[in-house]
Design a protein around this motif. Structure first.
Motif: not given
Length: 268
Positions: A109-127
């Protein structure tokens, strides 16, 4: 003797590919855009989140946590890293994150959370910011104008802040506190996952405090830039940028340490 590949080895390889894709994106794409091909390293948030990801993977030890279908999916998604595209890499990282984030095992679950955080930082947060930018910039302009009111007859015209001498600045999206909030959030998650796998109640208070400190510091910085052209150059392009960055990072780390101290069990 055959090589005994464990689940953690598979995740180390996947995390390594994610780190290389992020580094490629920073150095080549962001570096070319800024004209500094070799001077665009990981942000502090990305570096910490990637380090936390590797730390969590080491906690998998030799445990068999994956089903065979998991291994097949991860192997298939791993081919996405062959392409020199961060968007494609983010698709693979998001798919893997969604597979793990709801698992009962706290490590997965923690691996999933960290991967989502990295993707969010790259793209989702900008959207998300693109959607709320008009409202966020409007609020920040009001906040800066309010802070400037004791220092002279400053006025607001849309996203413009006009000084008594006619000097005007325009708050652009890259100057918004929202971008720094995304950095604070990914640092917050990385620090937690390095220490432990589960969240506690004080973590939410720490996140709120980090966001508040980030907004305050960014607002003060814009307030200083609005004083004059010299101040704008210093706090926007000069040594002031380093000062604000260091103060923000120290503030985030201090809040994290205070939160940890507050949540530690009291000795009788």
């Amino acid at each position: 003797m055959g090589v005994n590949i464990r689940d953690r080895h598979v995740m180390f390889a996947f995390a390594g590919c994610a780190a290389l894709a992020t580094l490629w994106h920073r150095i080549v794409l962001d570096g070319v855009a800024s004209g500094q091909v070799l001077n665009a390293p990981f942000s502090a948030g990305e570096a910490l989140a990637l380090f936390a990801l590797f730390v969590v993977i080491t906690r998998m030890k030799n445990d068999a946590l994956f089903m065979r279908v998991d291994l097949l999916i991860i192997a298939a998604l791993g081919f996405a890293f062959v392409l020199p595209s961060m968007k494609v890499a983010c698709v693979a990282m998001t798919a893997t994150a969604l597979i793990f984030v709801t698992r009962r095992d706290a490590r997965l679950a923690s691996i999933g959370q960290l991967l989502l955080a990295l993707v969010s930082f790259q793209y989702f947060a900008r959207l998300i910011f693109d959607l709320i930018a008009p409202y966020a910039l409007w609020l920040e302009t009001i906040a800066v104008t309010t802070l400037l009111s004791p220092f002279g007859d400053f006025s607001r015209d849309g996203f413009d802040i006009v000084g008594p001498n006619g000097f005007t600045i325009f708050i652009e999206p890259p100057c918004s506190a929202f971008h720094n909030i995304s950095v604070a959030a990914i640092i917050w998650l990385g620090l937690i996952k390095i220490e432990r796998l589960h969240f506690v109640r004080s973590d939410l208070w720490a996140l709120a405090a980090m966001i508040g400190a980030t907004i305050l510091l960014n607002t003060i910085r814009i307030t200083l830039m609005a004083q004059s052209l010299t101040m704008l150059q210093y706090w926007h392009d000069g040594a002031g940028v380093t000062i604000v960055t260091v103060v923000m990072l120290v503030s985030v780390l201090a809040i994290s340490l205070l939160s940890r101290a507050a949540s530690a069990p009291k000795l009788a």
